[in-house]
Scaffold this motif. Structure first.
Motif, PDB file in Angstrom:
ATOM      1  N   LYS A  15       0.748  -1.288   0.005  1.00 42.55           N
ATOM      2  CA  LYS A  15      -0.091  -0.132  -0.061  1.00 42.55           C
ATOM      3  C   LYS A  15       0.733   1.254  -0.029  1.00 42.55           C
ATOM      4  N   ASP A  17       2.845   2.679  -1.949  1.00 40.81           N
ATOM      5  CA  ASP A  17       2.958   3.454  -3.090  1.00 40.81           C
ATOM      6  C   ASP A  17       1.502   4.516  -3.364  1.00 40.81           C
ATOM      7  N   ASN A  18       0.635   4.294  -2.466  1.00 38.15           N
ATOM      8  CA  ASN A  18      -0.425   4.978  -2.436  1.00 38.15           C
ATOM      9  C   ASN A  18      -0.115   6.311  -1.689  1.00 38.15           C
ATOM     10  N   GLN A 220     -11.123   7.046  -2.096  1.00 37.52           N
ATOM     11  CA  GLN A 220      -9.911   6.589  -2.606  1.00 37.52           C
ATOM     12  C   GLN A 220      -9.429   5.491  -1.417  1.00 37.52           C
ATOM     13  N   TRP A 221      -9.258   6.177  -0.372  1.00 41.59           N
ATOM     14  CA  TRP A 221      -8.466   5.256   0.831  1.00 41.59           C
ATOM     15  C   TRP A 221      -9.577   4.222   1.603  1.00 41.59           C
TER      16      TRP A 221
END
Length: 240
Positions: A15, A17-18, A220-221
């Motif tokens: 994760k 890279d988010n 998104q999250w």
């Protein structure tokens, strides 16, 4: 300086890279695995400059900084009487200011779980905290205060205020404790169960230096965690 806090809900190796688009100088991540005990090359590289503590290699709290930032672990006590409280990770940042990363834990305590752990930590280290940034997942909100306890969320906020440390969330958005309009956590990732349990507290230097604060986008999250990140930008002079 840009600082981010986020409970990643585990498996940060898949994760992290988010977080790249935020380009934060420091990331404080709860429920992440130990970078020194993983085989994920991308995660190891991203976590090159870090501090980490946890009960198991798969779940702890980490501070991850850009290469040019010096993180020095501080030897603050986490023993209250004869019990260890958790999880608290204090460090010095570039020798300029102290940062306390927090992920409060139930710690098998029927009465002093979560916010009670932070209350105890404050009692042990109050003299250390007056020029600090305290940031992370407190698992707490004023709405859960209990009338017969002196270590409620409101009591912790009051004790911090007494040494000059205030909630930057509430100061920036001009809101009161317990009536927040920006949730940071959704129980079971359900939109109908929003809560505000992640916080950024800071001494006067951080209060005056805060230039921007935002919470990550829900759509998104929520696909990757039950928490949303909080991102802060500070214009800081030498604070030590």
């Amino acid at each position: 300086m840009k600082i981010l806090t986020w409970n990643c809900n585990g498996a940060l190796r898949n994760k992290f890279d988010n977080l790249l688009d935020f380009n934060a100088d420091i990331n404080i991540i709860q429920e992440c695995e130990n970078p020194e005990e993983t085989k994920h090359k991308g995660y190891i590289k991203w976590a090159e400059n870090h501090l980490w503590i946890g009960d198991t290699k798969n779940k702890g709290i980490g501070i991850f900084a850009k290469k040019h930032i010096e993180l020095k672990r501080l030897n603050w006590s986490d023993i209250y009487i004869d019990h260890r409280v958790k999880h608290f990770l204090p460090c010095s940042v570039n020798g300029d200011f102290d940062l306390l990363a927090v992920w409060t834990h139930n710690n098998k305590s029927p009465t002093f779980g979560y916010i009670g752990q932070l209350w105890k930590y404050i009692q042990i280290n109050k003299s250390q905290l007056n020029k600090s940034l305290i940031i992370g997942d407190l698992n707490s909100n004023k709405i859960w205060d209990k009338w017969d306890r002196w270590w409620n969320h409101s009591d912790v906020v009051k004790e911090l205020n007494e040494i000059g440390i205030e909630s930057l969330n509430h100061k920036y958005w001009k809101e009161e404790q317990g009536v927040e309009t920006r949730p940071t956590f959704y129980l079971h990732r359900k939109l109908e169960k929003p809560y505000h349990i992640d916080y950024v507290f800071g001494s006067i230097d951080f209060q005056s230096g805060l230039s921007k604060m935002e919470v990550g986008n829900v759509s998104q999250w929520l696909t990757i965690s039950d928490h949303l990140p909080i991102i802060c930008e500070f214009k800081l002079e030498h604070t030590s």
